[in-house]
Write a protein that holds these residues in place. Structure first.
Motif, PDB file in Angstrom:
ATOM      1  N   VAL A  67      -4.888  71.617  67.952  1.00  0.00           N
ATOM      2  CA  VAL A  67      -5.934  70.989  68.784  1.00  0.00           C
ATOM      3  C   VAL A  67      -5.708  71.343  70.247  1.00  0.00           C
ATOM      4  N   GLU A  68      -4.445  71.307  70.690  1.00  0.00           N
ATOM      5  CA  GLU A  68      -4.147  71.700  72.073  1.00  0.00           C
ATOM      6  C   GLU A  68      -4.490  73.173  72.300  1.00  0.00           C
ATOM      7  N   ALA A  69      -4.208  74.015  71.302  1.00  0.00           N
ATOM      8  CA  ALA A  69      -4.537  75.438  71.423  1.00  0.00           C
ATOM      9  C   ALA A  69      -6.047  75.635  71.521  1.00  0.00           C
ATOM     10  N   ALA A 109      -7.371  70.169  60.016  1.00  0.00           N
ATOM     11  CA  ALA A 109      -7.382  70.825  61.327  1.00  0.00           C
ATOM     12  C   ALA A 109      -8.810  70.993  61.848  1.00  0.00           C
ATOM     13  N   ILE A 110      -9.735  71.346  60.970  1.00  0.00           N
ATOM     14  CA  ILE A 110     -11.138  71.471  61.388  1.00  0.00           C
ATOM     15  C   ILE A 110     -11.625  70.160  61.993  1.00  0.00           C
ATOM     16  N   ARG A 111     -11.412  69.066  61.280  1.00  0.00           N
ATOM     17  CA  ARG A 111     -11.891  67.765  61.761  1.00  0.00           C
ATOM     18  C   ARG A 111     -11.229  67.381  63.074  1.00  0.00           C
ATOM     19  N   ALA A 112      -9.941  67.635  63.181  1.00  0.00           N
ATOM     20  CA  ALA A 112      -9.223  67.265  64.404  1.00  0.00           C
ATOM     21  C   ALA A 112      -9.736  68.058  65.602  1.00  0.00           C
ATOM     22  N   ILE A 113      -9.975  69.354  65.418  1.00  0.00           N
ATOM     23  CA  ILE A 113     -10.478  70.175  66.522  1.00  0.00           C
ATOM     24  C   ILE A 113     -11.883  69.745  66.916  1.00  0.00           C
ATOM     25  N   LYS A 114     -12.755  69.552  65.936  1.00  0.00           N
ATOM     26  CA  LYS A 114     -14.141  69.193  66.256  1.00  0.00           C
ATOM     27  C   LYS A 114     -14.224  67.818  66.913  1.00  0.00           C
ATOM     28  N   ALA A 115     -13.260  66.942  66.620  1.00  0.00           N
ATOM     29  CA  ALA A 115     -13.246  65.623  67.247  1.00  0.00           C
ATOM     30  C   ALA A 115     -12.835  65.699  68.712  1.00  0.00           C
ATOM     31  N   GLN A 116     -11.921  66.637  69.032  1.00  0.00           N
ATOM     32  CA  GLN A 116     -11.368  66.696  70.385  1.00  0.00           C
ATOM     33  C   GLN A 116     -11.957  67.815  71.240  1.00  0.00           C
ATOM     34  N   VAL A 117     -12.376  68.901  70.608  1.00  0.00           N
ATOM     35  CA  VAL A 117     -12.904  70.060  71.341  1.00  0.00           C
ATOM     36  C   VAL A 117     -14.223  70.474  70.670  1.00  0.00           C
ATOM     37  N   PRO A 118     -15.235  69.631  70.758  1.00  0.00           N
ATOM     38  CA  PRO A 118     -16.438  69.837  69.942  1.00  0.00           C
ATOM     39  C   PRO A 118     -17.208  71.111  70.245  1.00  0.00           C
ATOM     40  N   ASP A 119     -17.068  71.660  71.439  1.00  0.00           N
ATOM     41  CA  ASP A 119     -17.899  72.803  71.814  1.00  0.00           C
ATOM     42  C   ASP A 119     -17.335  74.143  71.356  1.00  0.00           C
ATOM     43  N   ILE A 120     -16.068  74.191  70.969  1.00  0.00           N
ATOM     44  CA  ILE A 120     -15.542  75.463  70.488  1.00  0.00           C
ATOM     45  C   ILE A 120     -15.992  75.663  69.046  1.00  0.00           C
ATOM     46  N   ALA A 121     -16.330  76.886  68.689  1.00  0.00           N
ATOM     47  CA  ALA A 121     -16.709  77.190  67.313  1.00  0.00           C
ATOM     48  C   ALA A 121     -15.443  77.334  66.471  1.00  0.00           C
TER      49      ALA A 121
END
Length: 333
Positions: A67-69, A109-121
């Motif tokens: 998520v940080e990445a 990981a998908i859910r965690a990223i979309k929750a914190q960095v929603p604009d990245i594909a």
């Protein structure tokens, strides 16, 4: 195109190379952060950064660090991140059922990223090798990779990833007919906006070794993948495969590996005009990085030159482990 120019000395090609400003004005191709997809490796745990020995500078990251990445990538202007899981060997089975577990590592990981960095594909890998006790991209029966049975498994994997929030699915398995099956399943489940970036021309290459180390597939693989990945000697076949995948509903297509197959990138782009990507694979990265670390080449210049080659060959984007390094260089320059 038929070039027309006056004879020397009326024509001097060095005039347009004389200064940086003039070179910039006459440059035919440009590399930007918009061209980059960053492949990252994920593993279970928390706060873990596990270096991959055969890929200097690359590490497997726990979900919190992924998520940080992703946040770092977004801040650098990188539009997409692609996830590859390092699956616990205890979860690898002959039927690959962990591949469509809603709570598997990739889907979390998908859910965690979309929750914190929603604009990245968020792009994913659709293939069974990270979950397969045999190390193959498809189901294996009596030593033979099963095409149609594998497609059924890939469809379940596809829907699980789409449900988790993936923006782009990357089927890398090379089974016949999987794009059509995936597209039909996505439409039927209401995931009409999920894009498919098909690994349409994926070759049975020697350049994948470090990647297999990174996802833990090296020891598991029995035999090779030559019955489903492409023969490196073939190029016309690549065009037939790309045509098929586009006809079945792929939104974008990929050539893999990258630099050894720039001729294929050029032919695909010229023939179809579709969004065309290349994967600068782990072996390509490791060669450049290893040579740079030994002082044999200028690493930054070689990195940029290698990526410009993809743009010159007609690619719209590149999956590359260099993505954050490139983005920093472009931002500084």
């Amino acid at each position: 195109m038929q070039p027309i120019f006056a004879p020397y000395p009326q024509s001097r090609f060095r005039r347009t190379r004389r200064t940086g400003a003039i070179r910039a004005l006459t440059r035919e191709n440009t590399l930007t952060t918009d061209d980059l997809i960053w492949p990252v490796f994920i593993r279970d745990g928390s706060g873990l950064r596990e270096p991959v020995a055969s890929m200097p500078g690359v590490a497997r990251l726990s979900v919190d660090l992924v998520v940080e990445a992703a946040a770092e990538a977004a801040a650098l202007g990188i539009p997409a991140i692609c996830l590859f899981p390092y699956t616990d060997p205890a979860l690898k089975t002959a039927d690959c059922r962990e591949a469509w577990n809603p709570e598997n590592l990739a889907n979390r990981a998908i859910r965690a990223i979309k929750a914190q960095v929603p604009d990245i594909a968020v792009m994913t890998d659709v293939a069974l090798d990270p979950y397969n006790a045999h190390g193959h991209d498809g189901l294996v029966v009596d030593g033979v990779i099963q095409n149609d049975e594998t497609i059924e498994a890939l469809v379940k994997m596809t829907l699980a990833q789409a449900d988790a929030g993936a923006d782009i699915l990357g089927p890398s398995d090379m089974m016949d007919g999987r794009i059509g099956a995936m597209r039909s399943a996505l439409e039927g489940a209401g995931h009409k906006d999920v894009a498919i970036l098909s690994y349409a021309a994926k070759y049975a290459s020697a350049f994948y070794g470090p990647f297999r180390d990174a996802v833990g597939a090296t020891g598991a693989l029995k035999g090779d993948k030559k019955t489903y990945q492409m023969d490196p000697a073939n190029s016309d076949e690549a065009l037939r495969l790309v045509a098929r995948d586009l006809a079945e509903g792929a939104d974008m297509v990929m050539v893999k590996p990258g630099m050894p197959y720039l001729d294929i990138c050029r032919r695909v782009k010229d023939a179809f005009g579709a969004p065309t990507f290349a994967y600068q694979v782990s072996g390509e990265y490791a060669m450049i990085k290893g040579a740079a670390l030994n002082g044999w080449i200028d690493g930054e210049r070689a990195m940029l030159e290698s990526l410009m080659a993809f743009k010159r060959a007609g690619c719209d984007g590149i999956l590359t482990y260099f993505a954050p390094d490139v983005a920093r260089v472009l931002r500084a320059g």
